[in-house]
Design a protein around this motif. Structure first.
Motif, mmCIF file in Angstrom:
data_model
loop_
_atom_site.group_PDB
_atom_site.id
_atom_site.type_symbol
_atom_site.label_atom_id
_atom_site.label_comp_id
_atom_site.label_asym_id
_atom_site.label_seq_id
_atom_site.Cartn_x
_atom_site.Cartn_y
_atom_site.Cartn_z
ATOM 1 N N GLU A 93 0.814 -1.220 0.000
ATOM 2 C CA GLU A 93 0.000 0.000 0.000
ATOM 3 C C GLU A 93 0.845 1.266 0.000
ATOM 4 N N GLY A 94 2.074 1.145 0.462
ATOM 5 C CA GLY A 94 2.920 2.313 0.641
ATOM 6 C C GLY A 94 2.662 2.933 1.997
ATOM 7 N N ALA A 95 3.680 2.957 2.837
ATOM 8 C CA ALA A 95 3.500 3.459 4.201
ATOM 9 C C ALA A 95 3.255 4.956 4.203
ATOM 10 N N PRO A 96 2.418 5.434 5.134
ATOM 11 C CA PRO A 96 2.282 6.884 5.312
ATOM 12 C C PRO A 96 3.589 7.500 5.785
ATOM 13 N N GLU A 97 3.621 8.812 5.831
ATOM 14 C CA GLU A 97 4.845 9.504 6.238
ATOM 15 C C GLU A 97 5.265 9.125 7.649
ATOM 16 N N THR A 98 4.291 8.973 8.553
ATOM 17 C CA THR A 98 4.600 8.646 9.949
ATOM 18 C C THR A 98 3.890 7.369 10.345
ATOM 19 N N VAL A 99 4.667 6.400 10.814
ATOM 20 C CA VAL A 99 4.135 5.089 11.228
ATOM 21 C C VAL A 99 4.607 4.816 12.647
ATOM 22 N N ILE A 100 3.669 4.426 13.499
ATOM 23 C CA ILE A 100 3.970 4.097 14.892
ATOM 24 C C ILE A 100 3.571 2.653 15.144
ATOM 25 N N PHE A 101 4.507 1.839 15.605
ATOM 26 C CA PHE A 101 4.194 0.483 16.055
ATOM 27 C C PHE A 101 3.917 0.548 17.550
ATOM 28 N N HIS A 102 2.623 0.519 17.891
ATOM 29 C CA HIS A 102 2.242 0.587 19.295
ATOM 30 C C HIS A 102 2.582 -0.724 19.986
ATOM 31 N N GLY A 140 11.205 -8.807 17.927
ATOM 32 C CA GLY A 140 12.611 -8.947 18.249
ATOM 33 C C GLY A 140 13.506 -7.997 17.477
ATOM 34 N N PRO A 141 14.826 -8.203 17.584
ATOM 35 C CA PRO A 141 15.791 -7.291 16.966
ATOM 36 C C PRO A 141 15.642 -7.150 15.453
ATOM 37 N N GLN A 142 15.348 -8.240 14.746
ATOM 38 C CA GLN A 142 15.251 -8.146 13.283
ATOM 39 C C GLN A 142 14.140 -7.188 12.868
ATOM 40 N N MET A 143 12.968 -7.321 13.486
ATOM 41 C CA MET A 143 11.851 -6.426 13.158
ATOM 42 C C MET A 143 12.175 -5.003 13.592
ATOM 43 N N ALA A 144 12.822 -4.850 14.742
ATOM 44 C CA ALA A 144 13.192 -3.506 15.196
ATOM 45 C C ALA A 144 14.107 -2.825 14.182
ATOM 46 N N ARG A 145 15.085 -3.554 13.678
ATOM 47 C CA ARG A 145 15.999 -2.962 12.695
ATOM 48 C C ARG A 145 15.250 -2.557 11.430
ATOM 49 N N THR A 146 14.329 -3.398 10.969
ATOM 50 C CA THR A 146 13.545 -3.078 9.776
ATOM 51 C C THR A 146 12.746 -1.796 9.987
ATOM 52 N N CYS A 147 12.094 -1.688 11.137
ATOM 53 C CA CYS A 147 11.302 -0.496 11.428
ATOM 54 C C CYS A 147 12.178 0.744 11.523
ATOM 55 N N VAL A 148 13.288 0.628 12.227
ATOM 56 C CA VAL A 148 14.192 1.770 12.379
ATOM 57 C C VAL A 148 14.725 2.214 11.022
ATOM 58 N N ASP A 149 15.106 1.261 10.184
ATOM 59 C CA ASP A 149 15.645 1.595 8.868
ATOM 60 C C ASP A 149 14.624 2.316 7.999
ATOM 61 N N GLY A 186 12.438 4.368 9.211
ATOM 62 C CA GLY A 186 12.091 5.625 9.849
ATOM 63 C C GLY A 186 10.835 5.571 10.682
ATOM 64 N N TRP A 187 10.347 4.373 10.983
ATOM 65 C CA TRP A 187 9.126 4.220 11.762
ATOM 66 C C TRP A 187 9.427 4.326 13.253
ATOM 67 N N LEU A 188 8.397 4.644 14.006
ATOM 68 C CA LEU A 188 8.542 4.799 15.456
ATOM 69 C C LEU A 188 8.072 3.553 16.174
ATOM 70 N N LEU A 189 8.730 3.244 17.287
ATOM 71 C CA LEU A 189 8.391 2.083 18.097
ATOM 72 C C LEU A 189 8.017 2.557 19.491
ATOM 73 N N SER A 190 6.834 2.190 19.930
ATOM 74 C CA SER A 190 6.330 2.598 21.236
ATOM 75 C C SER A 190 6.386 1.399 22.173
ATOM 76 N N LEU A 191 7.048 1.581 23.313
ATOM 77 C CA LEU A 191 7.258 0.489 24.263
ATOM 78 C C LEU A 191 6.332 0.645 25.459
ATOM 79 N N SER A 192 5.783 -0.480 25.889
ATOM 80 C CA SER A 192 4.854 -0.518 27.019
ATOM 81 C C SER A 192 5.492 -1.267 28.182
ATOM 82 N N GLY A 193 4.658 -1.626 29.161
ATOM 83 C CA GLY A 193 5.150 -2.348 30.330
ATOM 84 C C GLY A 193 5.783 -3.678 30.029
ATOM 85 N N THR A 194 5.552 -4.221 28.837
ATOM 86 C CA THR A 194 6.159 -5.512 28.490
ATOM 87 C C THR A 194 7.684 -5.448 28.496
#
Length: 284
Positions: free
Chosen positions: A169-178, A183-192, A194-202
């Motif tokens: 679909e093509g990502a919007p300008e700003t994407v937040i993974f709530h 794990g690390p592989q997905m985190a690297r993909t998101c960071v690369d 430019g997406w944001l990662l939101s961390l909770s109590g987990t």
């Protein structure tokens, strides 16, 4: 759909204040806020420990209407509107019209939570099938692009599926993974990307090994913190009811994991939330 509080434990005691903080994702209605007075009481408890604002999230049509009313009721509350992926069956043409209207509300700062949930189908009666979730996710992506508001993603056991839809679909300008929990592989993909990662109590859970390995990979400008209240209460209060005032517990746990000062993590995540949600004039 998250790990629900058992209801058998008392709420956690207020933590030592830590300021400034913004709760990037919470559910005030599920916390028991039935009217404006209850919303104010929850925000007052949060403010007493340094949580200056919250973004309350819709997961069905009734909730989408409610969160906008809550945002109007208290200036410390902002909202996000969407249908949760498990409720994607309810995304009728009429529902789309309602969500589109609510998305234009000036205090709606994100489109969410939407995405994919591959955990609940087959376990939860009435849960939308994966194909239906994908169609609803694609529609919400288009809405985020149209409104210019951040896309807030719910991803449970669906890393590859979420990435496939964003690519198609093509990502919007700003994407937040709530409530990022991969794990690390997905985190690297998101960071690369430019997406944001939101961390909770987990992130405070000792058995969340993959997430705790991923957290140090998130740059300051792409990191948010949230409660996802009333769910995911941080250690050592796991299973107790969560609320925005509990956010300092998560931030201190995260700071300990990162080997950083909690005050620095608080300041950086607040600045990022203010920028991403368009609140920079309030939190400079």
């Amino acid at each position: 759909m998250s790990e629900k509080p058992s209801g058998r434990r008392e709420p956690p005691p207020p933590p030592e204040p830590l300021t400034p903080l913004i709760d990037a994702h919470t559910h005030l209605d599920a916390c028991g806020a039935t009217d404006a007075a209850a919303v104010t009481a929850i925000l007052d408890r949060a403010a007493a420990v340094g949580v200056q604002a919250v973004v309350t999230i819709a997961d069905d049509l009734e909730s989408a209407r409610w969160v906008t009313e809550a945002a109007d009721a208290d200036e410390r509350v902002y909202a996000a509107v969407a249908l949760h992926p498990t409720r994607a069956d309810a995304l009728t043409d009429e529902a789309k019209t309602v969500i589109e209207r609510l998305a234009d509300h000036p205090r709606v700062v994100a489109i969410g939570e939407t995405g994919l949930d591959y955990y609940w189908p087959g376990k939860l009666d009435g849960c939308a099938a994966p194909d239906t979730q994908r169609d609803a996710f694609a529609w919400h992506i288009e809405l985020a692009k149209r409104t210019g508001k951040p896309l807030m993603i719910h991803n449970r056991d669906a890393d590859d599926g979420v990435l496939d839809v964003l690519a198609a679909e093509g990502a919007p300008e700003t994407v937040i993974f709530h409530c990022f929990s991969s794990g690390p592989q997905m985190a690297r993909t998101c960071v690369d990307n430019g997406w944001l990662l939101s961390l909770s109590g987990t992130v405070s859970f000792k058995n969340a090994k993959a997430l705790r390995e991923a957290a140090p990979l998130i740059p300051a400008g792409q990191l948010l913190v949230e409660t996802d209240a009333p769910f995911l209460t941080p250690h050592p209060f796991r299973g107790a009811p969560n609320e925005p005032y509990c956010l300092p517990y998560t931030v201190r746990a995260l700071a300990g994991l990162l080997g950083r000062h909690a005050a620095d993590v608080a300041q950086e995540t607040t600045s990022t939330a203010a920028r991403v949600y368009g609140l920079a004039s309030c939190w400079s």
